[in-house]
Design a protein around this motif. Structure first.
Motif, PDB file in Angstrom:
ATOM      1  N   THR A  14       0.915  -1.183   0.035  1.00 23.89           N
ATOM      2  CA  THR A  14      -0.004  -0.064  -0.145  1.00 23.89           C
ATOM      3  C   THR A  14       1.012   1.126  -0.099  1.00 23.89           C
ATOM      4  OG1 THR A  14      -1.613  -1.280   1.191  1.00 23.89           O
ATOM      5  CG2 THR A  14      -1.835   1.115   1.353  1.00 23.89           C
ATOM      6  N   HIS A  40       0.995   6.040  -0.535  1.00 23.47           N
ATOM      7  CA  HIS A  40       0.226   7.103  -0.420  1.00 23.47           C
ATOM      8  C   HIS A  40       1.386   8.138  -0.635  1.00 23.47           C
ATOM      9  CE1 HIS A  40      -3.481   5.371   0.182  1.00 23.47           C
ATOM     10  NE2 HIS A  40      -3.098   4.799   1.361  1.00 23.47           N
ATOM     11  N   TYR A  48       4.937   4.153   2.270  1.00 21.36           N
ATOM     12  CA  TYR A  48       4.336   2.888   2.063  1.00 21.36           C
ATOM     13  C   TYR A  48       4.183   1.807   3.039  1.00 21.36           C
ATOM     14  CZ  TYR A  48       9.326   1.254   1.932  1.00 21.36           C
ATOM     15  OH  TYR A  48      10.481   0.815   2.679  1.00 21.36           O
ATOM     16  N   VAL A  49       3.449   0.952   2.887  1.00 21.01           N
ATOM     17  CA  VAL A  49       3.281  -0.185   4.112  1.00 21.01           C
ATOM     18  C   VAL A  49       3.452  -1.524   3.205  1.00 21.01           C
ATOM     19  CG1 VAL A  49       1.918  -1.366   5.770  1.00 21.01           C
ATOM     20  CG2 VAL A  49       2.025   1.059   5.569  1.00 21.01           C
ATOM     21  N   HIS A  74       6.508   0.008   7.490  1.00 22.54           N
ATOM     22  CA  HIS A  74       6.340   1.304   7.117  1.00 22.54           C
ATOM     23  C   HIS A  74       7.615   1.975   6.474  1.00 22.54           C
ATOM     24  CE1 HIS A  74       5.673   5.779   8.165  1.00 22.54           C
ATOM     25  NE2 HIS A  74       5.525   5.524   6.881  1.00 22.54           N
ATOM     26  N   PHE A 103      -2.565   6.078   6.912  1.00 17.75           N
ATOM     27  CA  PHE A 103      -2.986   4.434   6.741  1.00 17.75           C
ATOM     28  C   PHE A 103      -4.068   4.336   7.631  1.00 17.75           C
ATOM     29  CE2 PHE A 103       1.535   4.692   4.997  1.00 17.75           C
ATOM     30  CZ  PHE A 103       1.319   4.121   3.769  1.00 17.75           C
ATOM     31  N   ASP A 108      -6.770   2.843   7.707  1.00 17.26           N
ATOM     32  CA  ASP A 108      -7.360   1.655   7.865  1.00 17.26           C
ATOM     33  C   ASP A 108      -6.536   0.647   8.790  1.00 17.26           C
ATOM     34  OD1 ASP A 108      -5.394   2.012   5.811  1.00 17.26           O
ATOM     35  OD2 ASP A 108      -6.168   0.460   4.738  1.00 17.26           O
ATOM     36  N   LEU A 109      -5.074   0.803   8.682  1.00 22.75           N
ATOM     37  CA  LEU A 109      -4.285   0.015   9.332  1.00 22.75           C
ATOM     38  C   LEU A 109      -4.121   0.378  10.832  1.00 22.75           C
ATOM     39  CD1 LEU A 109      -1.083  -0.270   6.646  1.00 22.75           C
ATOM     40  CD2 LEU A 109      -2.907  -2.003   7.416  1.00 22.75           C
TER      41      LEU A 109
END
Length: 175
Positions: A29, A31, A42-43, A58, A156, A158-159
């Motif tokens: 993921t 952004h 990123y993750v 991360h 993130f 959602d995480l």
């Protein structure tokens, strides 16, 4: 002071972002910062059957103002047992190898390559050696580590929610 993105880099990074949102890459993921299209976070999720299973990692990618004609700088922020936190990572798709860089490589390709390199055992700049047991311990700690990072929490959510659900289910299991 951050460099200004060229029109070409802004357009290309925007297109790459849309591609990542429309066709996500497994375990990846990413952004860009709202304030700077040249800085992405990123993750990487630890894939099953790897010592990183269950972890979230991360990191940050800094693109040069003349991307895609020059390669990005890659860093991992979360301790993971493979990459030294905060250190620049040397791989064929990074700033360390401008002669092997291809402008055709997308952000998704770079991050997929980084995930592949994470799962490999090759040595290089920014790489550390550790046991699978250490990697598994760091995977378990990665959720709490990332929750302390404001940028991670902002980009993130959602995480963050998943991490909180994990904590709540662990609390319920223990009590």
């Amino acid at each position: 002071m951050a460099s200004q993105a060229s029109t070409i880099s802004t357009k290309r990074l925007g297109e790459d972002y849309v591609k990542l949102l429309q066709d996500p890459i497994p375990y990846v993921t990413a952004h860009p910062l709202e304030s700077n299209i040249l800085e992405w976070h990123y993750v990487l999720r630890g894939p099953p059957d790897s010592p990183y299973t269950g972890g979230i990692y991360h990191g940050k990618v800094n693109f040069p103002p003349d991307f895609p004609f020059k390669p990005p700088a890659l860093r991992m922020l979360t301790p993971n047992g493979r990459f030294r936190p905060q250190a620049s990572i040397c791989m064929s798709m990074s700033e360390y190898h401008p002669k092997t860089w291809s402008p055709l490589w997308t952000v998704g390709a770079v991050l997929n390559g980084l995930l592949s390199f994470m799962l490999d055992t090759d040595y290089g700049v920014g790489v550390v050696q550790s046991s699978d047991q250490m990697k598994q311990e760091l995977a378990a700690q990665s959720w709490d580590f990332n929750l302390k990072d404001k940028t991670f929490c902002k980009l993130f959510p959602d995480l963050v929610e998943e991490a909180n659900q994990r904590k709540n289910s662990l609390y319920i299991t223990i009590t």
